[in-house]
Scaffold this active site. Structure first.
Site, PDB file in Angstrom:
ATOM      1  N   ARG A 261      64.764 127.962  69.995  1.00  0.00           N
ATOM      2  CA  ARG A 261      65.499 129.029  69.313  1.00  0.00           C
ATOM      3  C   ARG A 261      65.235 128.962  67.816  1.00  0.00           C
ATOM      4  O   ARG A 261      65.226 127.894  67.225  1.00  0.00           O
ATOM      5  CB  ARG A 261      67.004 128.871  69.570  1.00  0.00           C
ATOM      6  CG  ARG A 261      67.348 129.005  71.044  1.00  0.00           C
ATOM      7  CD  ARG A 261      68.837 128.882  71.298  1.00  0.00           C
ATOM      8  NE  ARG A 261      69.071 128.876  72.745  1.00  0.00           N
ATOM      9  CZ  ARG A 261      70.272 128.743  73.300  1.00  0.00           C
ATOM     10  NH1 ARG A 261      71.347 128.598  72.531  1.00  0.00           N
ATOM     11  NH2 ARG A 261      70.399 128.758  74.612  1.00  0.00           N
ATOM     12  N   GLU A 348      81.004 122.536  71.301  1.00  0.00           N
ATOM     13  CA  GLU A 348      80.442 123.128  72.518  1.00  0.00           C
ATOM     14  C   GLU A 348      79.305 122.279  73.077  1.00  0.00           C
ATOM     15  O   GLU A 348      78.410 121.858  72.361  1.00  0.00           O
ATOM     16  CB  GLU A 348      79.911 124.528  72.208  1.00  0.00           C
ATOM     17  CG  GLU A 348      79.266 125.174  73.423  1.00  0.00           C
ATOM     18  CD  GLU A 348      78.368 126.356  73.049  1.00  0.00           C
ATOM     19  OE1 GLU A 348      78.635 127.024  72.047  1.00  0.00           O
ATOM     20  OE2 GLU A 348      77.390 126.597  73.781  1.00  0.00           O
ATOM     21  N   SER A 351      78.126 126.194  78.208  1.00  0.00           N
ATOM     22  CA  SER A 351      78.625 127.560  78.162  1.00  0.00           C
ATOM     23  C   SER A 351      78.284 128.202  79.498  1.00  0.00           C
ATOM     24  O   SER A 351      77.118 128.280  79.859  1.00  0.00           O
ATOM     25  CB  SER A 351      77.943 128.299  77.012  1.00  0.00           C
ATOM     26  OG  SER A 351      78.627 129.486  76.725  1.00  0.00           O
TER      27      SER A 351
END
Length: 416
Positions: A261, A348, A351
């Site tokens: 990413r 996190e 997810s």
RNA sequence: GGAUCUUUGGCAGAGUUGGUCGAAUGCACCGGUCUUGAAAACCGGCGAGGGUCAUACCUCCCAGGGUUCGAAUCCCUGAGGGUCCA
């Protein structure tokens, strides 16, 4: 892709739901109008085409009977021009509509809480209690460097910022975690698959990363291929354009891949350490499900990811994402946040989303439900992000002298 | 990289002298007869999307272009697969 027929049928209701996700009502209005325009354009084209087809058939008859065709041909030729125009208009409308519609996010479920950002997410439950440290726990980057597990500078040397290199036990732990997670998922009924790290545009459109989020993807220069941002893309698209039998469902799969990413929108966030890297390892869960049982499978996925953390003795909590934090394709999402004592907060680590038929509609994944074909539901979730799990182990298992204990569950994977 | 063949409905597989082909046939699937029940056998249905109250009608035979009144069928380009040669 949202259901345009549904939007047309229940414009008020759908736009209200989408408004919660910040979709401009004007955009929806535009979509609705374009949809109408397309229908008109289509009807116009089809009428002309029907006439053309009829005349062409007649043509064959004339020829066979040896009749004069010159008059008919003149008529047909004239009609042909009008068809070309009508087709052009239809194509234009189609394109306009698609451009608009592809940019509309999924409709959030009613039980998704309203909210701006992650601060408005709703905690569902906590699992395991964070342990008390008799000293001030260090953050993972300090521990990583202290133990020689991760080298951040050399990652930058090889590539650019947000790349790192793991050494020795750091590297071994990553590998152990990957194997541990894959085995765990497999025991929960998820079949292991190994997929390409490069995918084409169609695959990314299928799962919703394109066309809207191209700036966050690494793209090849000489071919229209992209590095995958998550295994969700190749694994979900395995069944793109297919009509599955009802018995073939559910397809429950797990895959380990590297993910890539650009983190275009994350400038300045988590610049230190390995929380947010351009390349990271992740073990993913994906399910292709009958709509009737997708929620049941969703719960299984959340439970599986949570159980992995429990097995690793890592305290975590489960939160329900609010509308503002919900991703583009998700109807609802549950995050799992792991406790990081060094940062003194939950972060996190997984997810998990049910996209319902949003991706299925885009990717054309259907199944035969007795007579008619129906879109499947697709679900995906991390189980888990490997780097962040390593971070969590470092911070939760650290000792005062900076050494790090190994969770019992991982020892077999390290030959210990 | 070069040559050559190939790409059809859930699957397999006909159809390439261009016109009743959206497409034979087999399997799978669904409904029925028979059976205590099942299997077998037999009868019927059965590609996808749009459109319609339902028809009609339109689109789709890898993708994109072209030739033609008309293309699954002919031509070009690209992609995938097979074979042969480098």
């Amino acid at each position: 892709m949202i259901d345009l027929k549904l939007l047309q049928k229940d414009f008020e209701g759908i736009s209200k739901k989408l408004e919660r996700k910040g979709v401009d009502a004007k955009l929806l209005e535009k979509v609705k109008i374009k949809f109408e325009e397309l229908k008109v354009a289509k009807a116009a084209f089809e009428t002309l085409q029907a006439a053309q087809n009829a005349m062409s058939k007649e043509f064959g008859v004339y020829k066979r009977e040896g009749k004069d065709i010159s008059k008919l041909k003149a008529k047909v030729d004239e009609n042909k021009i009008r068809i070309a125009d009508a087709l052009e208009i239809q194509r234009l409308r189609q394109e306009e509509l698609e451009t608009l519609a592809m940019a509309i996010p999924n409709i959030p479920d009613d039980n998704v809480p309203d909210g701006e950002d992650e601060n408005d997410n709703v905690e569902l439950k906590k699992v395991l209690t964070p342990k008390e440290f008799s000293f001030t726990p260090k953050e993972h980057w300090e521990l990583a460097e202290l133990n020689g597990w991760i080298d951040f500078e050399r990652g930058v040397k090889l590539a650019t910022s947000r790349f790192s290199v793991s050494f020795g036990m750091g590297a071994r732990l990553e590998r152990a975690l990957i194997n541990f997670m894959l085995d765990f998922n497999r025991q929960r009924g998820f079949e292991e698959v190994s997929v390409p790290a490069l995918v084409n545009r169609k695959a990314l459109e299928g799962t919703g990363q394109l066309p809207k989020f191209e700036e966050d993807l690494y793209k090849m220069q000489d071919q229209e291929l992209f590095l995958i941002p998550t295994a969700e893309v190749p694994v979900t698209n395995l069944y793109q354009d297919e009509i599955l039998t009802a018995e073939a469902l559910p397809k429950k799969m797990t895959a380990y891949t590297s993910c890539f990413r650009k983190e275009a929108g994350a400038a300045g966030r988590d610049t230190r350490g390995m929380i947010r890297q351009h390349q990271f390892h992740k073990v993913e869960l994906v399910a292709i499900a009958n709509p009737q049982e997708s929620e049941k499978i969703f719960d299984e996925m959340v439970q599986t990811a949570s159980d992995i953390l429990t097995a690793l003795e890592l305290p975590h909590r489960i939160v329900n994402l609010c509308t503002g934090d919900l991703g583009f394709s998700a109807a609802h999402t549950t995050d799992i946040e792991v406790w990081l004592p060094g940062q003194d907060k939950y972060r996190e680590i997984s997810s998990i989303s049910n996209t319902r038929d949003f991706q299925a509609r885009r990717a054309k994944i259907r199944f035969k439900n007795s007579k008619k074909n129906e879109f499947v539901h697709t679900l995906n979730g991390s189980s888990l992000a490997v780097g962040r799990t390593l971070v969590a182990i470092m911070e939760n298992f650290q000792n005062e002298d900076g050494s790090i204990d190994i969770p019992e569950a991982l020892k077999p994977y390290l030959g210990m």
